[in-house]
Write an enzyme that holds these catalytic residues in place. Structure first.
Site, mmCIF file in Angstrom:
data_model
loop_
_atom_site.group_PDB
_atom_site.id
_atom_site.type_symbol
_atom_site.label_atom_id
_atom_site.label_comp_id
_atom_site.label_asym_id
_atom_site.label_seq_id
_atom_site.Cartn_x
_atom_site.Cartn_y
_atom_site.Cartn_z
ATOM 1 N N LYS A 1 -24.778 -15.417 21.974
ATOM 2 C CA LYS A 1 -25.259 -14.061 22.297
ATOM 3 C C LYS A 1 -25.837 -13.394 21.058
ATOM 4 C CE LYS A 1 -22.292 -10.502 22.344
ATOM 5 N NZ LYS A 1 -22.715 -9.366 21.504
ATOM 6 N N ASN A 2 -25.118 -13.502 19.927
ATOM 7 C CA ASN A 2 -25.527 -12.749 18.739
ATOM 8 C C ASN A 2 -26.676 -13.394 17.990
ATOM 9 O OD1 ASN A 2 -23.600 -10.985 19.507
ATOM 10 N ND2 ASN A 2 -22.114 -11.524 17.920
ATOM 11 N N CYS B 1 -19.473 2.743 20.545
ATOM 12 C CA CYS B 1 -18.979 1.833 21.584
ATOM 13 C C CYS B 1 -17.486 1.633 21.384
ATOM 14 C CB CYS B 1 -19.727 0.518 21.536
ATOM 15 S SG CYS B 1 -19.146 -0.503 20.216
ATOM 16 N N ARG C 1 -20.423 3.497 15.550
ATOM 17 C CA ARG C 1 -21.326 2.401 15.167
ATOM 18 C C ARG C 1 -22.505 3.028 14.423
ATOM 19 N NH1 ARG C 1 -20.054 -2.083 18.410
ATOM 20 N NH2 ARG C 1 -21.273 -3.407 17.035
ATOM 21 N N ASP D 1 -14.835 -10.798 15.356
ATOM 22 C CA ASP D 1 -14.937 -11.083 16.793
ATOM 23 C C ASP D 1 -13.850 -12.036 17.259
ATOM 24 O OD1 ASP D 1 -18.587 -11.092 16.854
ATOM 25 O OD2 ASP D 1 -17.116 -9.485 16.703
ATOM 26 N N ARG E 1 -20.857 -9.712 29.356
ATOM 27 C CA ARG E 1 -21.897 -9.409 28.358
ATOM 28 C C ARG E 1 -22.101 -10.589 27.421
ATOM 29 N NH1 ARG E 1 -20.306 -5.291 24.700
ATOM 30 N NH2 ARG E 1 -22.245 -5.953 23.729
HETATM 31 C C1 EPZ Z 1 -22.813 -7.598 14.896
HETATM 32 O O1 EPZ Z 1 -22.639 -6.235 15.199
HETATM 33 C C2 EPZ Z 1 -22.334 -8.351 16.126
HETATM 34 N N1 EPZ Z 1 -23.164 -7.989 17.273
HETATM 35 C C3 EPZ Z 1 -20.874 -7.991 16.410
HETATM 36 O O2 EPZ Z 1 -20.454 -8.772 17.518
HETATM 37 C C4 EPZ Z 1 -20.042 -8.372 15.198
HETATM 38 O O3 EPZ Z 1 -18.700 -7.973 15.414
HETATM 39 C C5 EPZ Z 1 -20.588 -7.666 13.949
HETATM 40 O O4 EPZ Z 1 -21.981 -7.978 13.780
HETATM 41 C C6 EPZ Z 1 -19.856 -8.084 12.682
HETATM 42 O O5 EPZ Z 1 -19.931 -9.471 12.547
HETATM 43 C C7 EPZ Z 1 -24.360 -8.583 17.411
HETATM 44 O O6 EPZ Z 1 -24.783 -9.383 16.594
HETATM 45 C C8 EPZ Z 1 -25.144 -8.213 18.639
HETATM 46 P P1 EPZ Z 1 -22.454 -4.702 11.542
HETATM 47 P P2 EPZ Z 1 -23.299 -5.109 14.226
HETATM 48 O O7 EPZ Z 1 -23.659 -3.854 11.409
HETATM 49 O O8 EPZ Z 1 -24.590 -5.598 13.685
HETATM 50 C C9 EPZ Z 1 -20.883 -0.824 9.384
HETATM 51 C C10 EPZ Z 1 -19.466 -9.156 19.607
HETATM 52 O O9 EPZ Z 1 -18.314 -9.030 20.055
HETATM 53 N N2 EPZ Z 1 -22.266 -0.328 9.441
HETATM 54 O O10 EPZ Z 1 -22.374 -5.983 10.774
HETATM 55 O O11 EPZ Z 1 -23.289 -3.819 14.937
HETATM 56 C C11 EPZ Z 1 -20.236 -0.838 10.763
HETATM 57 O O12 EPZ Z 1 -19.699 0.424 11.077
HETATM 58 C C12 EPZ Z 1 -20.051 -8.087 18.728
HETATM 59 O O13 EPZ Z 1 -20.214 -10.141 19.832
HETATM 60 C C13 EPZ Z 1 -22.602 0.821 8.733
HETATM 61 O O14 EPZ Z 1 -21.760 1.425 8.075
HETATM 62 O O15 EPZ Z 1 -22.206 -5.060 13.078
HETATM 63 C C14 EPZ Z 1 -19.166 -1.890 10.616
HETATM 64 O O16 EPZ Z 1 -18.026 -1.296 10.038
HETATM 65 C C15 EPZ Z 1 -19.067 -6.954 18.466
HETATM 66 N N3 EPZ Z 1 -23.875 1.275 8.798
HETATM 67 C C16 EPZ Z 1 -19.775 -2.880 9.601
HETATM 68 O O17 EPZ Z 1 -20.882 -2.203 9.002
HETATM 69 C C17 EPZ Z 1 -24.851 0.634 9.522
HETATM 70 O O18 EPZ Z 1 -26.017 1.086 9.522
HETATM 71 C C18 EPZ Z 1 -20.277 -4.160 10.220
HETATM 72 O O19 EPZ Z 1 -21.171 -3.803 11.241
HETATM 73 C C19 EPZ Z 1 -24.491 -0.528 10.229
HETATM 74 C C20 EPZ Z 1 -23.196 -0.999 10.171
#
Ligand code: EPZ
Length: 419
Positions: free
Chosen positions: A22-23, A116, A121, A305, A397
């Site tokens: 998915k990711n 979410c 987020r 995850d 999803r």
């Molecule tokens: C991706 O989410 C994945 N989703 C998530 O998988 C996964 O848990 C996550 O990466 C971490 O590996 C997809 O790829 C579609 P991040 P993403 O931006 O990109 C902070 C699943 O179950 N952050 O790496 O949203 C954020 O708050 C899903 O498959 C900021 O501070 O995750 C978090 O604490 C859930 N500012 C950390 O970074 C930003 O602008 C990591 O988030 C963006 C993120």
């Protein structure tokens, strides 16, 4: 409403080919906007989030549809640059369309993606990266109005190795003049898959898998085909189910190196795990035991995850296990549902302490989020009696057909739509 019914307490045995990730497919679908032509995606999983991405692509003016297991996108015509609130809110990863639409069209109007189930987020890193490249972004009334008549490659330093922000910077960089260098980039395998897709389209992208990714727009993009990588978290889910219920399973079409930080605690808990090129074999012959503390971290650390899923496998283990969730603020919503099944879990902030119990009991439980829902299914495999999962749309999803796959491994699970 669909519900999953699991009759637990049965050992698992069987083999399974792992679905596409998915990711990986979600950012690649956003990236398909970059080329005014056809992209063919093989091994594409049929997921709710993929259907949501198809709706966004069609809204923008692209053609997108299935041809067997291939998803074919034709982005020759883009006649809109806005993504309405309803479509943006359907999934978190719709944010990566922002970078792609900006790169293709020079402007974009998207709504702020909803927070979410995992807590706030934020998107500050996404916006900072796009502004560094020259985009003018105004936040008004819950929408982001973005203009980028001309983007210029530059160095982008992320304070956190955000997966989504890394992907957005890569996609926007494919629309910038000159070279873009992304520092402190996320290193997830899905980023490497995105790099391969962009390179296959004609862009010059290198460094994915390391903390520094270099992007240079290709002079000419062309039609391409790409095979989506296997889903490492789906693989972890089915291994955890066998670990929880006991038994012996074989997963095929999975790169064991992508989940080595989860295979290690499974071995520590007492599972026999053998892996070779694209196959993982797991045998769980006796009751699991507690393991050393698990601390989630960006790749190559222990994946957030997999936190709920591994926790579910350890609920009937001998001894105690500790989890520390360092990536998201609110990723223990599955705990209350697991406690309804007889689990002994104490949560204090980012720390969850799991004390193994002799026996879990089947119960009616509610999926709170994608991986939390998967964890309930894993626990249901081990529980005595019937576990009924509701709100399974969360699971759908990210899992093409969880009941189908678990039945292939010998589980007694069925899906019923009871209105
Ligand atoms: C991706 O989410 C994945 N989703 C998530 O998988 C996964 O848990 C996550 O990466 C971490 O590996 C997809 O790829 C579609 P991040 P993403 O931006 O990109 C902070 C699943 O179950 N952050 O790496 O949203 C954020 O708050 C899903 O498959 C900021 O501070 O995750 C978090 O604490 C859930 N500012 C950390 O970074 C930003 O602008 C990591 O988030 C963006 C993120």
């Amino acid at each position: 409403m669909e519900r999953f019914y699991i009759e637990g307490g049965r050992r698992l045995a069987g083999e399974l080919e792992v679905q596409g990730a998915k990711n990986s497919v979600l950012p690649i679908l956003a990236a398909s906007v970059l080329h005014p032509g056809q992209s063919v995606l093989h091994h594409c999983p049929r997921l709710r989030d993929v259907e949501a991405s198809i709706r966004i692509l069609r809204h923008l003016g692209c053609k997108a549809g299935w041809e067997g297991d291939d998803l074919v996108v034709d982005a020759a015509t883009i006649d809109r640059m806005d993504i309405p609130d309803g479509l943006m809110r359907e999934m978190r990863s719709s944010m990566t369309f922002l970078g792609a639409v900006l790169a293709r069209c020079g402007q974009a109007l998207v709504s702020m993606p909803g927070g979410c189930e995992l807590g706030p987020r934020p998107i500050d890193l996404h916006l900072a990266a796009l502004r560094r490249l020259g985009a003018d972004i105004r936040e008004e009334g819950g929408s982001l109005s973005c203009k980028a008549d001309h983007m210029t490659g530059c160095e982008i330093a992320l304070h956190t190795p955000s997966v989504g922000a890394t992907e957005n910077a890569m996609l926007a960089g494919c629309g910038a003049e000159g070279v873009t260098v992304i520092c402190n980039a996320a290193r997830e395998p899905e980023i490497q898959d995105l790099q391969d897709f962009l390179a296959g389209m004609g862009h010059h992208v290198t460094g994915a898998g390391s903390s520094t990714i270099v992007v240079e727009r290709g002079g000419h993009t062309h039609d391409s085909e790409h095979t989506i990588m296997p889903d490492r978290i789906v693989a972890v889910t089915y291994l955890a189910a066998a670990a929880a219920a006991g038994g012996e399973v074989v997963l095929r079409g999975i790169d064991y190196r992508h989940l080595s930080t989860v295979l290690s605690p499974l071995r520590e808990a007492g599972c026999q795990v053998r892996s070779q090129r694209d196959t993982i074999h797991l045998a769980a012959k006796e009751r699991l035991r507690g393991i050393a503390p698990i601390r989630t971290a960006p790749y190559p650390g222990f994946p957030t995850d997999a936190q709920a899923i591994l926790m579910a496998a350890l609920l009937q283990g001998k001894g105690t296990s500790v989890f520390v969730e360092n990536v998201f603020e609110n990723r223990y919503r599955h705990v209350d549902e697991l406690v309804r099944m007889g689990a002994d879990i104490q949560v204090e902030g980012r720390v969850a302490v799991v004390c193994g119990v002799e026996r879990l009991s089947g119960a009616p439980v509610r999926c709170t989020d994608l991986r939390g829902g998967a964890a309930l299914a894993v626990a249901g495999m081990a529980a005595q009696g019937v576990t009924c999962l509701s709100d399974v749309h969360h699971i759908q999803r990210g899992y093409e057909d969880l009941p189908r796959d678990l039945r292939a491994l010998g589980a007694a699970i069925r899906c019923e739509d009871d209105g």
